[in-house]
Design an enzyme around this catalytic site. Structure first.
Site, PDB file in Angstrom:
ATOM      1  CG  ASP A   1      -2.004   1.011   1.181  1.00  0.00           C
ATOM      2  OD1 ASP A   1      -2.349   1.448   0.073  1.00  0.00           O
ATOM      3  OD2 ASP A   1      -2.520   1.383   2.245  1.00  0.00           O
TER       4      ASP A   1
ATOM      5  CG  ASN B   1      -7.355  -1.227  -5.978  1.00  0.00           C
ATOM      6  OD1 ASN B   1      -6.468  -1.989  -5.616  1.00  0.00           O
ATOM      7  ND2 ASN B   1      -7.755  -0.212  -5.212  1.00  0.00           N
TER       8      ASN B   1
END
Length: 257
Positions: free
Chosen positions: A37, A85
Site C-alpha cells: 500500500d 481498485n
C-alpha cells in the site's frame, strides 16, 4: 533529506540489517501476506504521476521475495489489486494493470518462485488474465517459494466464490441442500478458497501507515499476527521486513487458550 543524512544511512543500515538478521529468532512465519500500500501517495510525495508510483512499487516486489527466501518463508501472498481498485478511472487503471501484468511475468521469468494467481480473474481484462495464467503455468514445476499474486482480489468475493463452488460441487454429486447444511463445517468452505491446500498466513504486513485489513484474506487471517509499517510500499526496505519478522517472533500467541 540532507545529503549527509542519506550518506550516513547508507553506511549504518547494512550493519544494522546484518545485526538484526544474526539475531533472528527461530520462530519464523511459514506464510506471510503483504498489503503493498502507498504507491500513489509515494508518487505524490516525490512529485511524480501515479503510474511512476506503481512502477516503483512493482520494482520492490522482487527484493521482498528475496528477503523472504533469505529467512526461509514458504508462502507469500501479495495483494496487488483489489476488486475495489477495478472501479478506478480508466486512465489510471489501464497502466496499473499493464504494470501488474509485466511485474508478474518478470517474476515468472526468474524461475525462482511458483506463481499462483488468486482473485476474481473473470473481472480482469483478458490480456491481464492470460499473463497471470501464463506465469502460473511457466512456474508450475519450480521448486521454490509459493507466491500468491492477488489481483482483482476481495475477501468477501473470495468467500462468496468459495460458497458458490461448494454448492455447485454438492449439486454435481447429488447432495441435497438439507444434507449439505447438516454436514457443513468450516473446513468445507476452506477447501474452496483461492488458497485451498495452503497454510493460513501467520503474519500480515501492511505498509503506508494504514491499520486495517481492507478485505485482505478475511477468512484466512482469523489467527494471523499483524504488522503495520509507516513506510509507503516503494520505500519499504529489508530492515523494515526484518523488523516485522522479529516482531512476529516476539509475540506470545495463545489462540484462545
Amino acid at each position: 533529506m540532507a545529503d549527509w543524512k542519506r550518506g550516513l544511512r547508507r553506511v549504518l543500515y547494512p550493519a544494522y540489517e546484518a545485526r538484526v538478521l544474526r539475531r533472528m529468532p527461530d520462530d519464523i512465519p511459514k506464510h506471510v501476506g503483504v498489503m503493498l500500500d502507498g504507491n500513489r501517495r509515494w508518487a505524490k510525495a516525490v512529485g511524480r504521476d501515479t503510474a511512476h508510483g506503481h512502477r516503483a512499487g512493482a520494482a520492490n516486489i522482487e527484493p521482498l521475495l528475496g528477503w523472504c527466501d533469505e529467512v526461509g518463508i514458504e508462502v507469500v501472498t501479495l495483494w496487488l489489486l483489489s476488486t475495489d481498485n477495478l472501479n478506478r478511472p480508466e486512465h489510471e487503471l489501464a497502466p496499473l494493470l499493464e504494470i501488474i501484468g509485466d511485474a508478474v511475468a518478470s517474476l515468472a521469468d526468474q524461475r525462482r518462485w511458483r506463481i499462483h494467481p488468486v482473485g476474481a480473474l473473470d473481472l480482469l481484462p483478458a490480456p491481464v488474465t492470460e499473463k497471470l495464467k501464463a506465469a502460473e503455468e511457466a512456474t508450475r514445476d519450480v521448486h521454490g517459494m509459493l507466491v500468491n499474486v492477488a489481483v482483482g482480489y476481495g475477501g468477501r468475493r473470495e468467500i462468496a466464490d468459495a460458497v458458490r463452488s461448494l454448492l455447485q460441487e454438492a449439486v454435481a454429486q447429488g447432495t441435497s441442500l438439507e444434507e449439505l447444511a447438516g454436514a457443513l463445517d468450516v473446513e468445507d468452505i476452506a477447501e474452496h478458497l483461492y488458497t485451498k491446500g495452503q497454510p493460513d498466513p501467520d503474519l500480515v504486513i501492511r505498509t503506508s501507515g494504514e491499520q486495517r485489513l481492507g478485505g485482505f484474506l478475511l477468512w484466512q487471517s482469523a489467527k494471523s499476527e499483524f504488522y503495520f509499517c509507516e513506510a509507503y510500499w516503494p520505500d519499504f526496505r529489508r530492515v523494515d521486513f526484518l523488523r516485522a519478522i522479529r516482531a512476529y517472533a516476539q509475540r506470545e500467541r495463545r489462540f484462545g487458550s
